[in-house]
Design a protein around this motif. Structure first.
Motif, PDB file in Angstrom:
ATOM      1  N   LEU A 139      -6.293 -27.359 -29.295  1.00  0.00           N
ATOM      2  CA  LEU A 139      -5.990 -28.470 -28.394  1.00  0.00           C
ATOM      3  C   LEU A 139      -7.119 -28.633 -27.384  1.00  0.00           C
ATOM      4  CD1 LEU A 139      -2.226 -27.667 -27.768  1.00  0.00           C
ATOM      5  CD2 LEU A 139      -3.274 -28.967 -29.616  1.00  0.00           C
ATOM      6  N   THR A 140      -7.451 -29.901 -27.083  1.00  0.00           N
ATOM      7  CA  THR A 140      -8.595 -30.180 -26.220  1.00  0.00           C
ATOM      8  C   THR A 140      -8.216 -30.878 -24.926  1.00  0.00           C
ATOM      9  OG1 THR A 140      -8.982 -32.287 -27.312  1.00  0.00           O
ATOM     10  CG2 THR A 140     -10.138 -30.356 -28.195  1.00  0.00           C
ATOM     11  N   ASP A 141      -6.996 -30.741 -24.489  1.00  0.00           N
ATOM     12  CA  ASP A 141      -6.553 -31.409 -23.265  1.00  0.00           C
ATOM     13  C   ASP A 141      -7.074 -30.691 -22.025  1.00  0.00           C
ATOM     14  OD1 ASP A 141      -4.202 -31.514 -25.417  1.00  0.00           O
ATOM     15  OD2 ASP A 141      -4.248 -33.397 -24.310  1.00  0.00           O
ATOM     16  N   GLY A 142      -8.330 -30.324 -22.020  1.00  0.00           N
ATOM     17  CA  GLY A 142      -8.876 -29.584 -20.896  1.00  0.00           C
ATOM     18  C   GLY A 142      -8.610 -28.092 -20.990  1.00  0.00           C
ATOM     19  N   THR A 143      -7.838 -27.687 -21.987  1.00  0.00           N
ATOM     20  CA  THR A 143      -7.471 -26.279 -22.115  1.00  0.00           C
ATOM     21  C   THR A 143      -8.306 -25.554 -23.161  1.00  0.00           C
ATOM     22  OG1 THR A 143      -5.798 -26.858 -23.749  1.00  0.00           O
ATOM     23  CG2 THR A 143      -5.074 -26.673 -21.451  1.00  0.00           C
ATOM     24  N   TRP A 144      -8.646 -26.214 -24.244  1.00  0.00           N
ATOM     25  CA  TRP A 144      -9.305 -25.595 -25.389  1.00  0.00           C
ATOM     26  C   TRP A 144      -8.568 -24.312 -25.764  1.00  0.00           C
ATOM     27  CZ3 TRP A 144     -13.031 -27.456 -28.620  1.00  0.00           C
ATOM     28  CH2 TRP A 144     -13.608 -28.660 -28.243  1.00  0.00           C
ATOM     29  N   ALA A 145      -7.324 -24.489 -26.171  1.00  0.00           N
ATOM     30  CA  ALA A 145      -6.479 -23.356 -26.534  1.00  0.00           C
ATOM     31  C   ALA A 145      -5.777 -23.670 -27.843  1.00  0.00           C
ATOM     32  CB  ALA A 145      -5.460 -23.083 -25.436  1.00  0.00           C
ATOM     33  N   TRP A 146      -5.294 -22.630 -28.511  1.00  0.00           N
ATOM     34  CA  TRP A 146      -4.629 -22.764 -29.809  1.00  0.00           C
ATOM     35  C   TRP A 146      -3.125 -22.870 -29.636  1.00  0.00           C
ATOM     36  CZ3 TRP A 146      -7.454 -23.540 -34.072  1.00  0.00           C
ATOM     37  CH2 TRP A 146      -8.789 -23.153 -34.068  1.00  0.00           C
ATOM     38  N   GLY A 147      -2.519 -23.775 -30.414  1.00  0.00           N
ATOM     39  CA  GLY A 147      -1.066 -23.909 -30.472  1.00  0.00           C
ATOM     40  C   GLY A 147      -0.641 -23.899 -31.924  1.00  0.00           C
ATOM     41  N   SER A 148       0.492 -23.269 -32.205  1.00  0.00           N
ATOM     42  CA  SER A 148       0.983 -23.206 -33.575  1.00  0.00           C
ATOM     43  C   SER A 148       1.386 -24.598 -34.060  1.00  0.00           C
ATOM     44  CB  SER A 148       2.190 -22.270 -33.659  1.00  0.00           C
ATOM     45  OG  SER A 148       2.773 -22.350 -34.942  1.00  0.00           O
ATOM     46  N   ALA A 149       0.922 -24.966 -35.252  1.00  0.00           N
ATOM     47  CA  ALA A 149       1.244 -26.271 -35.826  1.00  0.00           C
ATOM     48  C   ALA A 149       2.732 -26.378 -36.144  1.00  0.00           C
ATOM     49  CB  ALA A 149       0.420 -26.512 -37.085  1.00  0.00           C
ATOM     50  N   ARG A 150       3.416 -25.248 -36.205  1.00  0.00           N
ATOM     51  CA  ARG A 150       4.855 -25.247 -36.456  1.00  0.00           C
ATOM     52  C   ARG A 150       5.582 -26.021 -35.362  1.00  0.00           C
ATOM     53  NH1 ARG A 150       9.452 -25.804 -36.164  1.00  0.00           N
ATOM     54  NH2 ARG A 150      11.153 -24.453 -36.796  1.00  0.00           N
ATOM     55  N   TYR A 151       5.026 -26.016 -34.156  1.00  0.00           N
ATOM     56  CA  TYR A 151       5.672 -26.641 -33.009  1.00  0.00           C
ATOM     57  C   TYR A 151       4.935 -27.877 -32.499  1.00  0.00           C
ATOM     58  CZ  TYR A 151       8.313 -22.341 -33.036  1.00  0.00           C
ATOM     59  OH  TYR A 151       9.116 -21.294 -33.419  1.00  0.00           O
ATOM     60  N   ILE A 152       4.034 -28.429 -33.324  1.00  0.00           N
ATOM     61  CA  ILE A 152       3.337 -29.660 -32.957  1.00  0.00           C
ATOM     62  C   ILE A 152       3.496 -30.646 -34.110  1.00  0.00           C
ATOM     63  CG2 ILE A 152       1.134 -30.724 -32.352  1.00  0.00           C
ATOM     64  CD1 ILE A 152       0.249 -27.997 -31.278  1.00  0.00           C
ATOM     65  N   GLU A 153       4.105 -31.785 -33.826  1.00  0.00           N
ATOM     66  CA  GLU A 153       4.337 -32.830 -34.828  1.00  0.00           C
ATOM     67  C   GLU A 153       3.165 -33.809 -34.781  1.00  0.00           C
ATOM     68  OE1 GLU A 153       7.469 -35.830 -33.924  1.00  0.00           O
ATOM     69  OE2 GLU A 153       8.435 -34.884 -35.647  1.00  0.00           O
ATOM     70  N   ASN A 154       2.520 -34.043 -35.916  1.00  0.00           N
ATOM     71  CA  ASN A 154       1.370 -34.944 -35.956  1.00  0.00           C
ATOM     72  C   ASN A 154       1.780 -36.374 -35.623  1.00  0.00           C
ATOM     73  OD1 ASN A 154      -0.382 -32.926 -36.751  1.00  0.00           O
ATOM     74  ND2 ASN A 154      -0.141 -33.357 -38.923  1.00  0.00           N
ATOM     75  N   ILE A 155       0.914 -37.041 -34.885  1.00  0.00           N
ATOM     76  CA  ILE A 155       1.049 -38.479 -34.645  1.00  0.00           C
ATOM     77  C   ILE A 155      -0.131 -39.098 -35.383  1.00  0.00           C
ATOM     78  CG2 ILE A 155       1.012 -40.329 -32.941  1.00  0.00           C
ATOM     79  CD1 ILE A 155       2.069 -38.311 -30.897  1.00  0.00           C
ATOM     80  N   GLY A 156       0.121 -39.727 -36.503  1.00  0.00           N
ATOM     81  CA  GLY A 156      -0.965 -40.278 -37.313  1.00  0.00           C
ATOM     82  C   GLY A 156      -1.454 -39.245 -38.312  1.00  0.00           C
ATOM     83  N   ALA A 157      -2.761 -39.294 -38.574  1.00  0.00           N
ATOM     84  CA  ALA A 157      -3.360 -38.429 -39.599  1.00  0.00           C
ATOM     85  C   ALA A 157      -3.404 -36.973 -39.145  1.00  0.00           C
ATOM     86  CB  ALA A 157      -4.786 -38.898 -39.896  1.00  0.00           C
ATOM     87  N   ALA A 158      -3.389 -36.074 -40.145  1.00  0.00           N
ATOM     88  CA  ALA A 158      -3.519 -34.644 -39.860  1.00  0.00           C
ATOM     89  C   ALA A 158      -4.950 -34.353 -39.438  1.00  0.00           C
ATOM     90  CB  ALA A 158      -3.159 -33.833 -41.091  1.00  0.00           C
ATOM     91  N   PRO A 159      -5.145 -33.386 -38.540  1.00  0.00           N
ATOM     92  CA  PRO A 159      -6.495 -33.076 -38.068  1.00  0.00           C
ATOM     93  C   PRO A 159      -7.384 -32.478 -39.150  1.00  0.00           C
ATOM     94  CG  PRO A 159      -4.832 -31.820 -36.863  1.00  0.00           C
ATOM     95  CD  PRO A 159      -4.122 -32.614 -37.883  1.00  0.00           C
ATOM     96  N   LYS A 160      -8.690 -32.552 -38.904  1.00  0.00           N
ATOM     97  CA  LYS A 160      -9.673 -31.962 -39.828  1.00  0.00           C
ATOM     98  C   LYS A 160      -9.637 -30.449 -39.709  1.00  0.00           C
ATOM     99  CE  LYS A 160     -13.247 -32.033 -36.376  1.00  0.00           C
ATOM    100  NZ  LYS A 160     -14.550 -32.349 -35.960  1.00  0.00           N
ATOM    101  N   TRP A 161     -10.252 -29.775 -40.689  1.00  0.00           N
ATOM    102  CA  TRP A 161     -10.378 -28.313 -40.648  1.00  0.00           C
ATOM    103  C   TRP A 161     -11.522 -27.921 -39.727  1.00  0.00           C
ATOM    104  CZ3 TRP A 161      -6.891 -25.027 -42.612  1.00  0.00           C
ATOM    105  CH2 TRP A 161      -5.985 -25.530 -43.541  1.00  0.00           C
ATOM    106  N   CYS A 162     -11.384 -26.808 -39.045  1.00  0.00           N
ATOM    107  CA  CYS A 162     -12.437 -26.303 -38.159  1.00  0.00           C
ATOM    108  C   CYS A 162     -13.583 -25.762 -38.976  1.00  0.00           C
ATOM    109  CB  CYS A 162     -11.907 -25.204 -37.258  1.00  0.00           C
ATOM    110  SG  CYS A 162     -10.649 -25.770 -36.095  1.00  0.00           S
TER     111      CYS A 162
END
Length: 162
Positions: A139-162
């Motif tokens: 996540l890049t909301d000023g935090t640059w921290a990791w969140g489990s995708a299990r608890y984040i619902e995509n809005i639109g397309a799925a993100p790219k791979w790192c």
């Protein structure tokens, strides 16, 4: 008191030695894992990066991203840049989602995001399994921290791979 109900000195000594050995092994385990993180005979999966490596630390990816942006700004006047795709998601963890510094459940907690919040996602990677889902979002909301995708619902397309 009968001799059977009272522990013998030898038995107490053995218990102390066993406890001390267990404590020493527990203390030495992180150093041993750092030296050889893969058990003998286990093949590393070619497509999945090691989630404990520094390559996937949020701060390392942030530094890499900022360096790329700086380079693009220096070259930006020579050629126009295509707009970068942004990814978003909504937090579905109640009451909040814990954010971590690496894509593992055992890594340091660096913050949290409340239920229903919209977050900006930089990329996704494989990490620790959380309720059957091994994907983690940076996540890049000023935090640059990791969140489990299990608890984040995509809005639109799925993100790219790192």
């Amino acid at each position: 008191m009968s001799p059977l109900s009272r522990p013998s000195r030898l038995r107490r000594l053995g218990l102390c030695v066993a406890t001390g050995t267990l404590a020493a092994l527990t203390a030495a385990a992180p150093a041993a894992m750092a030296a050889d993180p893969q058990p003998v005979g286990q093949r590393a999966e070619a497509t999945a990066p090691d989630p404990t490596s520094d390559e996937l630390s949020a701060s390392a990816l942030q530094r890499e991203h900022e360096a790329q942006q700086k380079e693009a700004q220096q070259q930006g006047q020579a050629r126009p840049q295509a707009p970068k795709r942004t990814y978003k998601g909504r937090v579905i963890a109640k009451p909040y989602l814990l954010l971590r510094d690496k894509p593992t459940r055992s890594s340091r907690i660096v913050g949290s995001v409340e239920y229903g919040s919209v977050v900006h996602i930089f990329c996704k990677t494989k990490g620790d399994n959380v309720d059957g889902n091994n994907r983690w979002y940076l996540l890049t909301d000023g935090t640059w921290a990791w969140g489990s995708a299990r608890y984040i619902e995509n809005i639109g397309a799925a993100p790219k791979w790192c």
